[in-house]
Design a protein around this motif. Structure first.
Motif, PDB file in Angstrom:
ATOM      1  N   ALA A 135      41.062  84.538  37.296  1.00 38.76           N
ATOM      2  CA  ALA A 135      41.570  85.777  36.709  1.00 38.76           C
ATOM      3  C   ALA A 135      43.006  85.958  37.200  1.00 38.76           C
ATOM      4  N   PRO A 136      43.887  86.492  36.392  1.00 38.52           N
ATOM      5  CA  PRO A 136      43.665  86.977  35.031  1.00 38.52           C
ATOM      6  C   PRO A 136      43.486  85.822  34.044  1.00 38.52           C
ATOM      7  N   ASN A 137      43.059  86.165  32.847  1.00 34.34           N
ATOM      8  CA  ASN A 137      42.824  85.170  31.807  1.00 34.34           C
ATOM      9  C   ASN A 137      44.114  84.469  31.400  1.00 34.34           C
ATOM     10  N   PHE A 138      43.949  83.309  30.756  1.00 41.56           N
ATOM     11  CA  PHE A 138      45.069  82.487  30.327  1.00 41.56           C
ATOM     12  C   PHE A 138      44.769  81.947  28.937  1.00 41.56           C
ATOM     13  N   SER A 139      45.755  81.868  28.066  1.00 43.56           N
ATOM     14  CA  SER A 139      45.562  81.327  26.704  1.00 43.56           C
ATOM     15  C   SER A 139      45.853  79.833  26.705  1.00 43.56           C
ATOM     16  N   PHE A 140      44.799  79.019  26.600  1.00 42.00           N
ATOM     17  CA  PHE A 140      44.957  77.567  26.561  1.00 42.00           C
ATOM     18  C   PHE A 140      45.422  77.115  25.186  1.00 42.00           C
ATOM     19  N   THR A 141      46.205  76.034  25.152  1.00 42.73           N
ATOM     20  CA  THR A 141      46.628  75.437  23.889  1.00 42.73           C
ATOM     21  C   THR A 141      46.038  74.043  23.722  1.00 42.73           C
ATOM     22  N   GLN A 142      45.009  73.718  24.497  1.00 40.83           N
ATOM     23  CA  GLN A 142      44.445  72.372  24.465  1.00 40.83           C
ATOM     24  C   GLN A 142      43.576  72.105  23.238  1.00 40.83           C
ATOM     25  N   GLY A 143      43.107  73.142  22.574  1.00 43.50           N
ATOM     26  CA  GLY A 143      42.257  72.952  21.404  1.00 43.50           C
ATOM     27  C   GLY A 143      40.852  72.502  21.747  1.00 43.50           C
ATOM     28  N   CYS A 144      40.388  72.803  22.952  1.00 41.97           N
ATOM     29  CA  CYS A 144      39.057  72.395  23.377  1.00 41.97           C
ATOM     30  C   CYS A 144      37.985  73.249  22.699  1.00 41.97           C
ATOM     31  N   GLU A 145      36.792  72.693  22.623  1.00 42.93           N
ATOM     32  CA  GLU A 145      35.656  73.392  22.021  1.00 42.93           C
ATOM     33  C   GLU A 145      35.378  74.711  22.732  1.00 42.93           C
ATOM     34  N   LYS A 146      35.498  74.703  24.072  1.00 48.12           N
ATOM     35  CA  LYS A 146      35.244  75.909  24.871  1.00 48.12           C
ATOM     36  C   LYS A 146      36.534  76.316  25.580  1.00 48.12           C
ATOM     37  N   SER A 147      37.487  76.800  24.847  1.00 43.84           N
ATOM     38  CA  SER A 147      38.758  77.223  25.440  1.00 43.84           C
ATOM     39  C   SER A 147      38.682  78.674  25.884  1.00 43.84           C
ATOM     40  N   ASP A 148      37.634  79.009  26.653  1.00 42.22           N
ATOM     41  CA  ASP A 148      37.544  80.351  27.213  1.00 42.22           C
ATOM     42  C   ASP A 148      38.823  80.625  27.996  1.00 42.22           C
ATOM     43  N   ALA A 149      39.226  81.848  28.032  1.00 48.26           N
ATOM     44  CA  ALA A 149      40.504  82.197  28.637  1.00 48.26           C
ATOM     45  C   ALA A 149      40.479  82.203  30.160  1.00 48.26           C
ATOM     46  N   ASN A 150      39.320  81.908  30.761  1.00 49.47           N
ATOM     47  CA  ASN A 150      39.269  81.964  32.229  1.00 49.47           C
ATOM     48  C   ASN A 150      38.464  80.830  32.849  1.00 49.47           C
TER      49      ASN A 150
END
Length: 111
Positions: free
Chosen positions: A44-59
């Motif tokens: 935490a805090p959350n982060f916006s991934f740009t990897q395009g993964c199936e489970k790109s949860d923000a944390n």
């Protein structure tokens, strides 16, 4: 035929743009789910991934064990226990569907 080639080219370019590294800067480790050969790291805090993964949860991101990965896990565990901020580099997607951690930085208090 040109439309097909164009479509394949556009998909290839889109996939390449997803492969860039993400830098998760100055977060706290909030939870570690450790399994036989990998750990899911919550932060935490959350982060916006740009990897395009199936489970790109923000944390969440994953460390696979092997090589220097145990040292990265130890650094994350130490940071979590002492409430130190960490930064992580992620690149690509693990077979679990989460972004893969390739680097860990732990921040210490400055005198």
């Amino acid at each position: 035929m040109r439309k097909l080639i164009f479509a394949v080219l556009m998909l290839s370019i889109a996939k390449m743009s997803i492969a860039d590294n993400d830098q998760v800067a100055e977060v706290y480790v909030t939870k570690l789910n450790t399994y036989t050969d990998f750990t899911i790291v919550y932060f935490a805090p959350n982060f916006s991934f740009t990897q395009g993964c199936e489970k790109s949860d923000a944390n969440k991101a994953v460390i696979r064990f092997g090589g220097a990965k145990q040292e990265m896990f130890s650094a994350l565990l130490s940071a979590a226990m002492t409430r130190k901020k960490v930064s992580m580099g992620v690149n690509g997607c693990d077979s679990t569907g989460y972004p893969t951690i390739y680097r860990v930085d732990v921040y210490f208090d400055t005198p």
